[in-house]
Design an enzyme around this catalytic site. Structure first.
Site, PDB file in Angstrom:
ATOM      1  CB  ALA A  62       3.584  -9.380  -3.455  1.00  0.00           C
ATOM      2  N   GLY A 101       4.197 -14.015  -0.249  1.00  0.00           N
ATOM      3  CA  GLY A 101       5.398 -14.012  -1.027  1.00  0.00           C
ATOM      4  C   GLY A 101       6.290 -13.773   0.209  1.00  0.00           C
ATOM      5  CD  GLU A 104       5.075 -17.717  -2.901  1.00  0.00           C
ATOM      6  OE1 GLU A 104       4.740 -16.442  -2.782  1.00  0.00           O
ATOM      7  OE2 GLU A 104       4.957 -18.262  -3.889  1.00  0.00           O
ATOM      8  CD  GLU A 124       0.139 -16.144  -2.045  1.00  0.00           C
ATOM      9  OE1 GLU A 124      -0.410 -16.924  -1.258  1.00  0.00           O
ATOM     10  OE2 GLU A 124       1.227 -16.163  -1.946  1.00  0.00           O
TER      11      GLU A 124
HETATM   12  N1  T1G Z   1       0.424  -4.956   0.167  1.00  0.00           N
HETATM   13  C1  T1G Z   1      -0.073  -3.863   0.273  1.00  0.00           C
HETATM   14  N2  T1G Z   1      -0.533  -3.249   1.374  1.00  0.00           N
HETATM   15  C2  T1G Z   1      -1.019  -3.936   2.257  1.00  0.00           C
HETATM   16  C3  T1G Z   1      -0.603  -5.578   2.436  1.00  0.00           C
HETATM   17  C4  T1G Z   1       0.222  -6.113   1.187  1.00  0.00           C
HETATM   18  N3  T1G Z   1       0.165  -7.255   0.815  1.00  0.00           N
HETATM   19  N4  T1G Z   1      -1.086  -5.934   3.480  1.00  0.00           N
HETATM   20  C5  T1G Z   1      -1.488  -5.004   4.273  1.00  0.00           C
HETATM   21  N5  T1G Z   1      -1.434  -3.802   3.733  1.00  0.00           N
HETATM   22  C6  T1G Z   1      -1.909  -2.513   4.095  1.00  0.00           C
HETATM   23  C7  T1G Z   1      -3.365  -2.443   4.253  1.00  0.00           C
HETATM   24  O1  T1G Z   1      -3.988  -2.057   3.011  1.00  0.00           O
HETATM   25  C8  T1G Z   1      -3.380  -1.244   5.259  1.00  0.00           C
HETATM   26  O2  T1G Z   1      -3.187  -0.349   4.654  1.00  0.00           O
HETATM   27  C9  T1G Z   1      -2.247  -1.568   6.306  1.00  0.00           C
HETATM   28  O3  T1G Z   1      -1.384  -2.287   5.408  1.00  0.00           O
HETATM   29  C10 T1G Z   1      -2.459  -2.366   7.394  1.00  0.00           C
HETATM   30  O4  T1G Z   1      -3.344  -3.623   7.018  1.00  0.00           O
HETATM   31  C11 T1G Z   1       3.906 -13.670  -4.931  1.00  0.00           C
HETATM   32  C12 T1G Z   1       1.790 -12.240  -5.171  1.00  0.00           C
HETATM   33  C13 T1G Z   1      -0.915  -8.483   7.053  1.00  0.00           C
HETATM   34  C14 T1G Z   1      -2.676  -9.716   8.494  1.00  0.00           C
HETATM   35  O5  T1G Z   1      -2.699 -11.236   1.295  1.00  0.00           O
HETATM   36  O6  T1G Z   1      -3.809 -10.043   5.557  1.00  0.00           O
HETATM   37  O7  T1G Z   1       2.394 -12.303  -1.968  1.00  0.00           O
HETATM   38  O8  T1G Z   1      -5.377   0.829   5.246  1.00  0.00           O
HETATM   39  O9  T1G Z   1      -5.319  -2.974   8.356  1.00  0.00           O
HETATM   40  O10 T1G Z   1      -5.163  -5.813  10.470  1.00  0.00           O
HETATM   41  O11 T1G Z   1       2.752 -15.113  -3.982  1.00  0.00           O
HETATM   42  O12 T1G Z   1      -2.947  -6.659   6.279  1.00  0.00           O
HETATM   43  O13 T1G Z   1      -3.538   1.330   6.598  1.00  0.00           O
HETATM   44  O14 T1G Z   1      -3.504   2.180   4.284  1.00  0.00           O
HETATM   45  O15 T1G Z   1      -4.969  -5.368   7.270  1.00  0.00           O
HETATM   46  O16 T1G Z   1      -2.896  -5.697  11.266  1.00  0.00           O
HETATM   47  C15 T1G Z   1      -0.324 -11.911   0.010  1.00  0.00           C
HETATM   48  C16 T1G Z   1      -2.756  -9.266   3.150  1.00  0.00           C
HETATM   49  C17 T1G Z   1      -0.157 -10.924  -0.932  1.00  0.00           C
HETATM   50  C18 T1G Z   1      -1.846 -10.391   3.198  1.00  0.00           C
HETATM   51  C19 T1G Z   1      -2.292  -7.417   8.899  1.00  0.00           C
HETATM   52  N6  T1G Z   1      -0.408 -11.197   1.430  1.00  0.00           N
HETATM   53  N7  T1G Z   1      -2.745  -8.452   4.434  1.00  0.00           N
HETATM   54  O17 T1G Z   1      -3.452  -7.094   9.465  1.00  0.00           O
HETATM   55  O18 T1G Z   1      -3.545  -4.410   9.262  1.00  0.00           O
HETATM   56  S1  T1G Z   1      -0.128 -11.721  -2.691  1.00  0.00           S
HETATM   57  C20 T1G Z   1      -1.647 -10.895   1.824  1.00  0.00           C
HETATM   58  C21 T1G Z   1      -3.266  -8.937   5.494  1.00  0.00           C
HETATM   59  C22 T1G Z   1       1.295 -12.501  -2.687  1.00  0.00           C
HETATM   60  C23 T1G Z   1       2.954 -13.876  -3.972  1.00  0.00           C
HETATM   61  C24 T1G Z   1       1.628 -13.144  -4.082  1.00  0.00           C
HETATM   62  C25 T1G Z   1      -3.289  -7.904   6.815  1.00  0.00           C
HETATM   63  C26 T1G Z   1      -2.188  -8.555   7.785  1.00  0.00           C
HETATM   64  P1  T1G Z   1      -4.074   1.165   5.273  1.00  0.00           P
HETATM   65  P2  T1G Z   1      -4.376  -4.201   8.019  1.00  0.00           P
HETATM   66  P3  T1G Z   1      -3.804  -5.738  10.230  1.00  0.00           P
END
Ligand code: T1G
Length: 673
Positions: A62, A101, A104, A124
């Site tokens: 998400a 998500g 999912e 999450e």
């Molecule tokens: N949402 C918004 N921005 C995100 C994002 C996300 N999920 N993931 C990364 N970014 C932005 C990050 O802030 C950065 O921004 C840029 O992308 C590059 O990220 C319903 C509710 C995918 C492994 O927890 O683990 O789904 O600084 O530097 O090292 O159940 O990003 O460039 O402006 O980390 O290549 C679950 C979190 C959400 C994944 C990539 N998903 N992200 O790593 O790049 S909760 C996560 C990561 C959810 C559902 C629930 C990593 C990555 P900027 P980066 P990277």
């Protein structure tokens, strides 16, 4: 801006999402996917649908930036249910990291095809929430309870191969992923009934839940999400999918609105923000680092070297004496072999890393290094002499770095004719494990040197934070008041194990005295046993140097298990008598206020002096340097939750000089973050 393109490959429709940087499932992506599916559903010429993404990854979850704001329709669980309810096969083509998500959505698809290099996970819990789009219900039904618990309660991704083994992925693809997914779609286009996870019953065996709790005690030491997740999976196992999904949504919303999730989301973005240098042009060209020179093969030198070796960067390591050099190289090998023994590294990876390590007894062998790091004894004279030598040996453009944890790198730079090439790279022990790297920006450090250090830090898996030049930089400078105040509380009636327990209960991995014993009470000691000016001097003078001597603030058995020391108790009594402080029973709250509010105060000073770019950088330092519980967001975030005016009042009651910035923010009702 998100782009959802559809392309026909014969009777297969490919829905291609392109929403950089990570195809997060923000409102525009969700709406685009729903619209494309609505259009494909009645189209008889479409026999199956493939969901794929452009860029570096399949949907990575998400859009975290949307949390806490009104969520536009369709919300993710509704989109997932729509995909699953589709009357023709929907196949997920997974590459990069299908997370949260994103995973999912893939589970709601009828089939999953993954690139060999792909990873799938539900992180999450690291944001203080549980999956909120059916993941807690679909994953156990597809992969079983034990794996679902591991993935959802710990948040670590698994490889595509492991996912295939677990029945999560139907086909592994080599080469063109979309082509493989389209081919697979043709194979299954007419198969019915469509496999729908929600139509399966969840496993009813309750043994995995208690077993998981017993096997993972550290998961249940304060963070709410892991507890809620295990309880949720246990409670919903006997339920029908719809009921389970309803309970999932309830728990998801509760956690999302909780303070711990707000803190964890703060920590997530703070880590990424720390990598940015506000006053530097974004297009600064980094220098290329092909070979690293390491001076000193002790604990730090060896550990630092491992970071580069593991990232495939060759290292020349220099010591003054053969036996020290041999010991250092042997320790690096031993550490790698220990990692291999845990299955986290193969034997050939160990040999490959060791093959990149070139031991030497001569500084001249560093002449072709692009970056030279010194980790020699913490003496400014020794370091200045060394930097002067490096100035003569190192090639033009080489970066000269010091791993010093306290000393002024400007003085080291001034010992060279290339002071703009000098930077501090402060690693935290054990250097091959701790993720924090303080990048110390000297008065003359060139922008491209700083940019190179920040990029290299991330390349070797570190979390870099820029610090200005001050005594102890950010981390150790803030640790000092905590240590001092902890010892002062000993004089007033507290005991080391009581203070440490309060810190561990707060969520720290260890308290101030346990940490001192781990680091060593001889570090920074003046080494004169006759000069006893503090309790710490007294301990050091009688060889109580901490864990390495099986005696420090605690006594240690052969397994290094600590017990309160009668000898230390006696010494505390002697110092209390000399100190003359009135003795009293000291509460946990007093210990928290007395030891952590001064830490916040020092952090505010660091900010007002410009030694840190932002308060969230200080939070990152403590989370990754000292294990501050991320579900409390870091000391500055935590201070906001305590209330800055409460902190000011307590500091004043205890006779502290309050930082101007802290006082001004408290007075204005402002916060740090
Ligand atoms: N949402 C918004 N921005 C995100 C994002 C996300 N999920 N993931 C990364 N970014 C932005 C990050 O802030 C950065 O921004 C840029 O992308 C590059 O990220 C319903 C509710 C995918 C492994 O927890 O683990 O789904 O600084 O530097 O090292 O159940 O990003 O460039 O402006 O980390 O290549 C679950 C979190 C959400 C994944 C990539 N998903 N992200 O790593 O790049 S909760 C996560 C990561 C959810 C559902 C629930 C990593 C990555 P900027 P980066 P990277």
């Amino acid at each position: 801006m998100a782009r959802i393109a559809t392309e026909r490959q014969g009777d297969i429709l490919v829905i291609l999402t392109d929403s950089p940087p990570v195809n997060a499932l923000g409102a525009d992506v969700r709406q685009g996917l729903a619209a494309a599916l609505t259009e494909a559903e009645p189209d008889a010429s479409v026999r199956a649908v493939v969901l794929a993404c452009k860029g570096k990854t399949f949907f990575a979850g998400a859009d975290i930036a949307e949390f806490g704001k009104p969520m536009a329709d369709p919300i993710l669980p509704v989109l997932a249910d729509k995909i699953e309810a589709t009357e023709k096969p929907v196949i997920a083509a997974i590459h990069g990291t299908a997370l949260g998500g994103g995973f999912e959505i893939a589970l709601a698809c009828h089939y999953r095809v993954a690139a060999l290099s792909a990873k799938l996970g539900m992180p999450e819990v690291k944001l203080g929430i549980c999956p909120g789009a059916g993941g807690t219900q679909r994953l156990p039904r597809i992969a079983g309870t034990a794996l679902a618990l591991e993935m959802i309660a710990k948040g670590e991704p698994i490889s595509a191969a492991k996912a295939k083994e677990a029945g999560i992925v139907d086909r592994l693809a080599e080469g063109d992923l979309v082509a493989a997914a389209v081919a697979f779609a043709r194979e299954v286009a007419d198969l019915r009934p469509l496999p729908r996870a929600s139509s399966l019953a969840a496993p009813q065996d309750i043994a995995p839940f208690q077993a998981f709790r017993e096997r993972n005690p550290r998961l249940f030491t304060g963070a709410e999400a892991p507890v809620a997740i295990v309880d949720l999976l246990e409670k919903t196992a006997p339920l029908a999918y719809a009921e389970g999904a309803e309970l999932e949504n309830k728990v998801f919303v509760e956690l999302l609105l909780g303070e711990q999730s707000r803190a964890l989301r703060h920590a997530f973005f703070a880590e990424r923000k720390a990598a940015r240098i506000d006053d530097m042009a974004g297009d600064t060209v980094e220098r290329s680092i092909r070979r690293v020179g390491m001076i000193g093969a002790g604990t730090m030198g060896g550990g630092i070297s491992m970071n580069f070796l593991s990232a495939g960067i060759p290292v020349t390591i220099v010591e003054m004496a053969q036996d020290a050099l041999d010991r250092g190289v042997a320790t690096v090998r031993k550490n790698y072999e220990a990692t291999a023994a845990k299955g986290r590294m193969s034997a050939e990876q160990v040999e490959r890393a060791m093959g990149q390590l070139s031991p030497s007894l001569s500084l001249d062998d560093l002449a072709d290094c692009d970056l030279i790091i010194e980790a020699v004894y913490e003496s400014m004279d020794i370091k200045k002499e060394l930097f002067a030598k490096l100035d003569r040996i190192a090639k033009p453009g080489a970066i000269l770095a010091s791993n010093t944890s306290f000393l002024d790198i400007n003085d080291m730079a001034a010992a060279t004719n290339r002071r703009e090439d000098v930077v501090g790279l402060h690693f935290f022990s054990p250097a091959n494990v701790m993720k924090l790297l303080e990048v110390v920006r000297g008065t003359w450090t060139a922008d491209d040197v700083l940019a190179t250090a920040m990029a290299l830090a991330r390349k070797i898996g570190k979390v870099p934070v820029v610090s200005g030049v001050c005594h102890g930089f950010i981390a150790n400078r803030m640790l000092m008041p905590r240590q001092d105040e902890a010892v002062k509380l000993l004089m007033e009636g507290a005991m080391p194990h009581q203070i440490d327990k309060v810190h561990v209960d707060f969520g720290m991995p260890m308290g101030p005295f346990q940490m001192a014993d781990l680091a060593g009470l001889d570090i920074g000691w003046h080494r004169d046993p006759a000069r006893i000016e503090s309790l710490r001097d007294a301990l050091a003078a009688e060889g109580r140097w901490g864990q390495k001597r099986s005696a420090g603030w605690y006594d240690y058995d052969e397994k290094r298990a600590p017990t309160p020391s009668p000898r230390v108790g006696m010494l505390i009594s002697v110092f209390r008598a000399q100190n003359g402080a009135a003795q009293r029973a000291i509460t946990a709250q007093e210990i928290i206020e007395g030891t952590l509010y001064p830490v916040v105060n020092e952090g505010a000073r660091i900010l007002e002096e410009g030694m840190a770019q932002r308060a969230s950088d200080i939070d990152v330092v403590w989370i990754y340097g000292f294990g501050w519980p991320a579900w409390r967001g870091g000391p500055m975030f935590w201070a906001d939750t305590v209330g800055l005016s409460n902190i000011v009042a307590s500091l004043e009651r205890n006779g502290f000089e309050v930082s101007q910035l802290l006082r001004a923010k408290a007075a204005a009702g402002e916060s740090f973050n």
